[in-house]
Design an enzyme around this catalytic site. Structure first.
Site, PDB file in Angstrom:
ATOM      1  N   CYS A  12       0.803  -1.223   0.000  1.00  0.00           N
ATOM      2  CA  CYS A  12       0.000   0.000   0.000  1.00  0.00           C
ATOM      3  C   CYS A  12       0.840   1.279   0.000  1.00  0.00           C
ATOM      4  O   CYS A  12       0.296   2.366  -0.203  1.00  0.00           O
ATOM      5  CB  CYS A  12      -0.939   0.000   1.201  1.00  0.00           C
ATOM      6  SG  CYS A  12      -2.105  -1.389   1.216  1.00  0.00           S
TER       7      CYS A  12
ATOM      8  N   HIS B 181      12.631   1.191   5.021  1.00  0.00           N
ATOM      9  CA  HIS B 181      12.430  -0.232   4.706  1.00  0.00           C
ATOM     10  C   HIS B 181      12.904  -1.073   5.889  1.00  0.00           C
ATOM     11  O   HIS B 181      14.052  -0.981   6.304  1.00  0.00           O
ATOM     12  CB  HIS B 181      13.217  -0.602   3.447  1.00  0.00           C
ATOM     13  CG  HIS B 181      12.651  -1.771   2.706  1.00  0.00           C
ATOM     14  ND1 HIS B 181      12.429  -2.991   3.305  1.00  0.00           N
ATOM     15  CD2 HIS B 181      12.234  -1.910   1.420  1.00  0.00           C
ATOM     16  CE1 HIS B 181      11.919  -3.836   2.414  1.00  0.00           C
ATOM     17  NE2 HIS B 181      11.783  -3.206   1.268  1.00  0.00           N
TER      18      HIS B 181
ATOM     19  N   HIS C  62      -1.875  19.543   6.913  1.00  0.00           N
ATOM     20  CA  HIS C  62      -2.812  18.488   6.526  1.00  0.00           C
ATOM     21  C   HIS C  62      -2.096  17.138   6.581  1.00  0.00           C
ATOM     22  O   HIS C  62      -0.943  17.014   6.156  1.00  0.00           O
ATOM     23  CB  HIS C  62      -3.361  18.730   5.114  1.00  0.00           C
ATOM     24  CG  HIS C  62      -3.914  20.110   4.923  1.00  0.00           C
ATOM     25  ND1 HIS C  62      -5.164  20.483   5.366  1.00  0.00           N
ATOM     26  CD2 HIS C  62      -3.366  21.225   4.364  1.00  0.00           C
ATOM     27  CE1 HIS C  62      -5.369  21.756   5.084  1.00  0.00           C
ATOM     28  NE2 HIS C  62      -4.291  22.226   4.478  1.00  0.00           N
TER      29      HIS C  62
ATOM     30  N   HIS D 239      -2.541   6.801   5.356  1.00  0.00           N
ATOM     31  CA  HIS D 239      -3.093   5.689   4.580  1.00  0.00           C
ATOM     32  C   HIS D 239      -4.280   5.056   5.299  1.00  0.00           C
ATOM     33  O   HIS D 239      -4.180   4.631   6.456  1.00  0.00           O
ATOM     34  CB  HIS D 239      -2.011   4.639   4.337  1.00  0.00           C
ATOM     35  CG  HIS D 239      -2.538   3.326   3.851  1.00  0.00           C
ATOM     36  ND1 HIS D 239      -3.369   3.203   2.755  1.00  0.00           N
ATOM     37  CD2 HIS D 239      -2.366   2.057   4.325  1.00  0.00           C
ATOM     38  CE1 HIS D 239      -3.680   1.937   2.567  1.00  0.00           C
ATOM     39  NE2 HIS D 239      -3.081   1.225   3.510  1.00  0.00           N
TER      40      HIS D 239
ATOM     41  N   HIS E 253     -14.333   5.338   5.430  1.00  0.00           N
ATOM     42  CA  HIS E 253     -15.787   5.138   5.517  1.00  0.00           C
ATOM     43  C   HIS E 253     -16.434   5.123   4.143  1.00  0.00           C
ATOM     44  O   HIS E 253     -17.274   4.271   3.839  1.00  0.00           O
ATOM     45  CB  HIS E 253     -16.401   6.245   6.377  1.00  0.00           C
ATOM     46  CG  HIS E 253     -17.885   6.134   6.527  1.00  0.00           C
ATOM     47  ND1 HIS E 253     -18.773   6.693   5.619  1.00  0.00           N
ATOM     48  CD2 HIS E 253     -18.654   5.529   7.479  1.00  0.00           C
ATOM     49  CE1 HIS E 253     -20.011   6.435   6.001  1.00  0.00           C
ATOM     50  NE2 HIS E 253     -19.961   5.740   7.128  1.00  0.00           N
TER      51      HIS E 253
ATOM     52  N   ASN F  89     -10.458   0.673   2.052  1.00  0.00           N
ATOM     53  CA  ASN F  89      -9.010   0.660   1.850  1.00  0.00           C
ATOM     54  C   ASN F  89      -8.743   0.484   0.354  1.00  0.00           C
ATOM     55  O   ASN F  89      -8.857  -0.617  -0.179  1.00  0.00           O
ATOM     56  CB  ASN F  89      -8.371  -0.469   2.652  1.00  0.00           C
ATOM     57  CG  ASN F  89      -6.856  -0.532   2.502  1.00  0.00           C
ATOM     58  OD1 ASN F  89      -6.280   0.146   1.648  1.00  0.00           O
ATOM     59  ND2 ASN F  89      -6.212  -1.343   3.319  1.00  0.00           N
TER      60      ASN F  89
END
Length: 504
Positions: free
Chosen positions: A236, A315, A399, A403, A432, A436
């Site tokens: 993702c 990573h 802001h 994710h 909502h 995802n």
């Protein structure tokens, strides 16, 4: 006399604090060295100019006359010096990183017929013989607590009973999402497909032959010398990785456009088994995708929305536990799926800490960095039980696009970064409304803030994404103007009904 053993806990804490202080100093020195090397020529020119002006300010009229006569006698030296200065400025101008602008972006909004309510999801699951009662009950509980609403989308194949996970159906899903987002992007920007010089596509679980990037080249008849890249299996957080790759390519190829397409394919990756750790993605992942237009044309600054400031990638793959916390595998019955480890949130937290340790010195005010460092010193010298100071990232960013991997992910970052509900509103509402959507979720979140009219000129946006491997990646953008929502924003017809009250 009875000798006392040293307190091992205190010694361990002191050792840990020393390591943290040492690591902080090393990172600060590396960042300082990187800054010095990046701007070395500029700093030399500024220093030379300052010295020259200082010396010149101390000269009187007679000194100027003498200097003029000396320059006439050393004309060759003057010409050589002038040429050196011109060459220096030219080299600096040509070698410095070019600004990369985000002209606009588009998020795919599936047709309403693909919406799936939670009850419909469960009804369809009960009709699939692969699921036993325990698995069905587990999915029901996950849906109730997930933070997903009643208007998320699943691909066409998942609306069939039984599901049709064919490669043809998977290609159709990919085409609908990618082409839908790109059509919106080209419509909003007026850019012609032939003007695109760089194309980066990321999709973790579906990588057909020809590739997804080749599908786009074929659909829009992109030019023959276009630089295309296809990123797979990166989870993702691949959207930020793709953005970083496009940014680097725009430093090599001047005066061109780059398009980044981020999506995930659900059709062929629906788990039809009873292993609970592999059932969670079924309940969370939904259809979505984004297309982002980047430019290194300086003239595009005045029509672009944002300028990219930093990309920081972390990573954790050297750790076996982190490597396997999001893992594609087969269960005992040979059913393929993606397994999520129970240690996922702990690993994500560690990855976040490592990431913000690098990002912090780049974005935080000096005051926050000093408070963090002083607290480390006090914990080392005076009392190891002093509460660690958590830098206030709200002073650096306006802001936050976290994710939308799930409610637990958003809750964890809200807690760790000491954020207010308003800062995670975009993430919660995206989860909502759209679920995802993997690597594209951070763009749905930014679109939410734009639709609310909250992004003003000079505001900084922090996009944070997590992915398999395990990775935590950050991208920082600065708004170049008061940003209005794009004409094809996925929120336009429903933004007034948000935020909604979340009930778990």
């Amino acid at each position: 006399m009875v000798s006392k053993e040293p307190n091992s806990t205190t010694a361990s804490c002191g050792t840990t604090t020393s390591i943290v202080i040492r690591d902080h100093l090393q990172r600060s020195m590396k960042l300082g060295y990187h800054y010095l090397m990046t701007h070395f020529l500029f700093l030399c020119l500024v220093t030379l100019t300052a010295i020259t002006l200082t010396q010149a300010s101390q000269l009187n009229y007679e000194d100027f006359e003498n200097l003029y006569l000396k320059l006439q006698c050393n004309l060759a030296t003057v010409v050589a010096f002038s040429c050196l200065v011109v060459v220096g400025f030219t080299v600096y101008y040509m070698s410095r990183p070019r600004p990369v602008y985000l002209v606009d972006y588009a998020c795919y909004r599936p047709p309403d017929r693909l919406q799936v309510k939670n009850q419909k999801f469960m009804d369809h699951s009960r009709l699939i013989p692969d699921f036993n009662e325990s698995s069905l009950e587990f999915q029901r509980k996950i849906l109730e607590r997930s933070g997903l609403g009643e208007q998320t989308y699943l691909p066409e194949a998942m609306h069939q009973i039984p599901p049709i996970p064919s490669i043809t159906a998977a290609r159709e899903e990919a085409e609908q999402v990618m082409f839908g987002a790109l059509d919106n992007l080209f419509s909003a920007t007026g850019i012609k497909p032939k003007e695109i010089g760089i194309l980066v596509v990321n999709c973790s679980l579906f990588n057909p032959t020809p590739s997804l990037s080749a599908m786009i080249v074929n659909k829009y008849k992109l030019r023959g010398n276009i630089k295309t890249f296809n990123l797979g299996g990166m989870g993702c957080s691949a959207g930020v990785i793709a953005m970083d790759l496009a940014k680097d390519m725009l430093q090599l190829h001047r005066n061109t456009y780059a398009v980044v397409v981020s999506t995930e394919n659900i059709t062929q990756n629906w788990y039809l088994g009873n292993k609970k750790s592999m059932l969670i993605p079924n309940c969370l992942f939904r259809v979505g995708g984004s297309a982002v237009l980047l430019s290194n044309w300086r003239s595009d600054k005045y029509r672009s929305k944002y300028r990219i400031i930093h990309v920081v990638r972390t990573h954790m793959g050297s750790s076996d536990v982190a490597f396997k916390c999001v893992y594609q595998e087969q269960d005992e019955r040979g059913k393929p799926g993606v397994s999520l480890s129970k240690d996922l949130m702990k690993i994500a937290g560690n990855a976040l800490k490592t990431n913000i340790t690098t990002l912090g010195p780049l974005v935080l005010p000096i005051r926050e960095q000093l408070l963090f460092f002083i607290t480390l010193i006090l914990r080392k010298i005076i009392n190891p039980n002093i509460k660690p100071y958590i830098p206030d990232f709200k002073l650096a960013f306006d802001h936050f696009c976290i994710h939308a991997g799930g409610r637990a992910v958003i809750d964890e970052l809200e807690k760790n970064l000491s954020l207010e509900p308003i800062h995670v509103e975009a993430s919660r509402m995206t989860l909502h409304r759209f679920g995802n959507t993997s690597s594209s979720s951070i763009w749905y979140e930014l679109a939410y803030s734009e639709a609310k009219g909250r992004v003003r000129k000079g505001d900084k946006v922090w996009q944070i994404a997590f992915g398999s491997g395990f990775k935590c990646n950050s991208a920082v953008w600065q708004a170049l103007r008061n940003v209005k929502p794009s004409c094809n924003s996925p929120w336009l017809d429903c933004i007034d009904s948000y935020p909604v009250e979340m009930v778990y």
